[in-house]
Design a protein around this motif. Sequence first.
Motif, PDB file in Angstrom:
ATOM      1  N   ILE A  64       0.874  -1.177   0.000  1.00  0.00           N
ATOM      2  CA  ILE A  64       0.000   0.000   0.000  1.00  0.00           C
ATOM      3  C   ILE A  64       0.905   1.218   0.000  1.00  0.00           C
ATOM      4  O   ILE A  64       1.845   1.287   0.784  1.00  0.00           O
ATOM      5  CB  ILE A  64      -0.931   0.028   1.233  1.00  0.00           C
ATOM      6  N   ALA A  65       0.657   2.166  -0.878  1.00  0.00           N
ATOM      7  CA  ALA A  65       1.506   3.350  -0.963  1.00  0.00           C
ATOM      8  C   ALA A  65       0.660   4.555  -1.330  1.00  0.00           C
ATOM      9  O   ALA A  65      -0.314   4.448  -2.085  1.00  0.00           O
ATOM     10  CB  ALA A  65       2.612   3.145  -2.008  1.00  0.00           C
ATOM     11  N   GLY A  66       1.033   5.708  -0.780  1.00  0.00           N
ATOM     12  CA  GLY A  66       0.267   6.901  -1.104  1.00  0.00           C
ATOM     13  C   GLY A  66       0.868   8.151  -0.522  1.00  0.00           C
ATOM     14  O   GLY A  66       2.026   8.177  -0.103  1.00  0.00           O
ATOM     15  N   GLY A  67       0.061   9.195  -0.480  1.00  0.00           N
ATOM     16  CA  GLY A  67       0.534  10.458   0.045  1.00  0.00           C
ATOM     17  C   GLY A  67      -0.410  11.596  -0.311  1.00  0.00           C
ATOM     18  O   GLY A  67      -1.488  11.397  -0.887  1.00  0.00           O
ATOM     19  N   ARG A  68       0.033  12.783   0.032  1.00  0.00           N
ATOM     20  CA  ARG A  68      -0.782  13.994  -0.156  1.00  0.00           C
ATOM     21  C   ARG A  68      -0.469  14.620  -1.510  1.00  0.00           C
ATOM     22  O   ARG A  68       0.688  14.672  -1.934  1.00  0.00           O
ATOM     23  CB  ARG A  68      -0.513  14.979   0.984  1.00  0.00           C
ATOM     24  N   TYR A  69      -1.524  15.117  -2.188  1.00  0.00           N
ATOM     25  CA  TYR A  69      -1.373  15.677  -3.535  1.00  0.00           C
ATOM     26  C   TYR A  69      -2.207  16.950  -3.684  1.00  0.00           C
ATOM     27  O   TYR A  69      -3.055  17.065  -4.561  1.00  0.00           O
ATOM     28  CB  TYR A  69      -1.768  14.645  -4.600  1.00  0.00           C
ATOM     29  N   ASP A  70      -1.921  17.951  -2.861  1.00  0.00           N
ATOM     30  CA  ASP A  70      -2.721  19.175  -2.856  1.00  0.00           C
ATOM     31  C   ASP A  70      -2.686  19.937  -4.182  1.00  0.00           C
ATOM     32  O   ASP A  70      -3.591  20.713  -4.471  1.00  0.00           O
ATOM     33  CB  ASP A  70      -2.243  20.097  -1.730  1.00  0.00           C
ATOM     34  N   GLY A  71      -1.653  19.730  -4.997  1.00  0.00           N
ATOM     35  CA  GLY A  71      -1.557  20.487  -6.239  1.00  0.00           C
ATOM     36  C   GLY A  71      -2.115  19.793  -7.456  1.00  0.00           C
ATOM     37  O   GLY A  71      -2.128  20.378  -8.552  1.00  0.00           O
ATOM     38  N   LEU A  72      -2.605  18.575  -7.315  1.00  0.00           N
ATOM     39  CA  LEU A  72      -3.001  17.792  -8.484  1.00  0.00           C
ATOM     40  C   LEU A  72      -4.179  18.406  -9.239  1.00  0.00           C
ATOM     41  O   LEU A  72      -4.114  18.634 -10.445  1.00  0.00           O
ATOM     42  CB  LEU A  72      -3.346  16.367  -8.058  1.00  0.00           C
ATOM     43  N   ILE A  73      -5.263  18.661  -8.546  1.00  0.00           N
ATOM     44  CA  ILE A  73      -6.489  19.076  -9.234  1.00  0.00           C
ATOM     45  C   ILE A  73      -6.321  20.438  -9.895  1.00  0.00           C
ATOM     46  O   ILE A  73      -6.798  20.665 -11.018  1.00  0.00           O
ATOM     47  CB  ILE A  73      -7.671  19.053  -8.247  1.00  0.00           C
ATOM     48  N   SER A  74      -5.599  21.353  -9.242  1.00  0.00           N
ATOM     49  CA  SER A  74      -5.363  22.655  -9.870  1.00  0.00           C
ATOM     50  C   SER A  74      -4.463  22.515 -11.088  1.00  0.00           C
ATOM     51  O   SER A  74      -4.620  23.240 -12.086  1.00  0.00           O
ATOM     52  CB  SER A  74      -4.759  23.640  -8.860  1.00  0.00           C
ATOM     53  N   THR A  75      -3.522  21.571 -11.061  1.00  0.00           N
ATOM     54  CA  THR A  75      -2.670  21.313 -12.225  1.00  0.00           C
ATOM     55  C   THR A  75      -3.496  20.869 -13.418  1.00  0.00           C
ATOM     56  O   THR A  75      -3.166  21.171 -14.571  1.00  0.00           O
ATOM     57  CB  THR A  75      -1.635  20.219 -11.885  1.00  0.00           C
ATOM     58  N   MET A  76      -4.602  20.197 -13.147  1.00  0.00           N
ATOM     59  CA  MET A  76      -5.462  19.702 -14.218  1.00  0.00           C
ATOM     60  C   MET A  76      -6.467  20.753 -14.689  1.00  0.00           C
ATOM     61  O   MET A  76      -7.290  20.475 -15.566  1.00  0.00           O
ATOM     62  CB  MET A  76      -6.206  18.450 -13.742  1.00  0.00           C
ATOM     63  N   GLY A  77      -6.442  21.954 -14.092  1.00  0.00           N
ATOM     64  CA  GLY A  77      -7.353  23.010 -14.506  1.00  0.00           C
ATOM     65  C   GLY A  77      -8.548  23.185 -13.605  1.00  0.00           C
ATOM     66  O   GLY A  77      -9.429  24.010 -13.891  1.00  0.00           O
ATOM     67  N   GLY A  78      -8.596  22.434 -12.504  1.00  0.00           N
ATOM     68  CA  GLY A  78      -9.695  22.566 -11.559  1.00  0.00           C
ATOM     69  C   GLY A  78      -9.347  23.543 -10.456  1.00  0.00           C
ATOM     70  O   GLY A  78      -8.273  24.161 -10.444  1.00  0.00           O
ATOM     71  N   PRO A  79     -10.230  23.685  -9.471  1.00  0.00           N
ATOM     72  CA  PRO A  79      -9.958  24.586  -8.349  1.00  0.00           C
ATOM     73  C   PRO A  79      -8.878  24.009  -7.440  1.00  0.00           C
ATOM     74  O   PRO A  79      -8.667  22.788  -7.402  1.00  0.00           O
ATOM     75  CB  PRO A  79     -11.310  24.654  -7.628  1.00  0.00           C
TER      76      PRO A  79
END
Length: 412
Positions: free
Chosen positions: A282-297
Amino acid sequence: MAKLRAVRGTQDLLPEAWARHHHVEKTARRVAFLFNYRSVATPIFEFTDVFARTLGETSDVVTKEMYTFADKGGESLTLRPENTAGVARAFISGNLQQQLPLKYFYSGPMFRHERPQKGRLRQFHQIGIELLGVPVPAADIEVIQAGAHVLDALGVRDVTRLELNTLGDAESRTAYREALVAYFTCRQSELSEEGRSRLLRNPLRLLDSKDGRDRAISAEAPRYDDYLNAFSADFFAEVCEGLDTLGIAYRRNPRLVRGLDYYGHTAFEFVTDALGAQGAVIAGGRYDGLISTMGGPLTPGIGWAGGIERLAMLATDYPEAPPVVSLVPVGPAAEKAALPLADSLRRAGIAVDLGLSGNLKRRMQQANRIGAQLAVLLGDDEIAKGVATLRDMKDGAQREVPIDQLAAALTP
């Protein structure tokens, strides 16, 4: 004609393997629901840009591993190599920002053109959770806790360990990246060919290089902690404190940087030594910049994905299939009577395998082959008396049971 075989890096999930696979998925879904994560499913292919932009144009996944093709309309599509980007795309296209926070669970196949080996396939399956809209450390703690609960429920927690790191916020990451570039550039000639490529594309990935030369040089690289700003350090300290409160043991791993460009702050892996080189389950983490990078809020997010195949290899103790009753008709009249009898038993919740052809001996062999615990024998004599003969397949003991009481007799 060439012998037909599965494509390299794929496998057939035949009944026993599928049972293990399903056990992992079902267990994870049940645990996720206890944390109020609800099931979603996104398409197995997306426009290529969904992954190219979010995973990083220079990441190994994008440059080497994606299955990308042009459809009949000339659009570039890609089989999903992971599911977080697809969930983020669904969030944007569904205009779901007014519904935050959102808690999702998913399960399904992913595709990467990697070198197949134990625990690594080109078509593989993942479970995962995503928590969108919560920027505070409590979200990181809950997501990690949910992963620990899944491993507990599968009975494999004791053969895994949690490795934890922080990647800081964007300011910290930029400062650290500059320090790494300066350090590795001075020793560039000592790096492997892949290491030199990573220096140009993504210097943080040098920290998790498997090459011995790169690892030796990385051991003396600047420490990330020295470049964390106060906010990032406090954020990580709160995550660690929460895990301590829950009694979730962890080991700090400064080499844990994750391979995808959209991660920041908390990064973690549950790893095992029981599967050879493919240790992360199991692997993961925080991605606060992902959705804005895709053009979302601008939308905070954190999640993890777990490899079903790897977890299934660890979870050797899984529920057996429910017992099957073999219904064995003998003679034309019994064949006819067996159809509605099998139907009524199945409607009563009893798994029935109806022998469809063959004499009594062959049908009893079939009953043994499928592991039936009981056989229901139905012949002319039984039909005349309105009974069925119930045979225990282990000891051969037999008794007659009235047809209208058969369902009750077969119910555990």
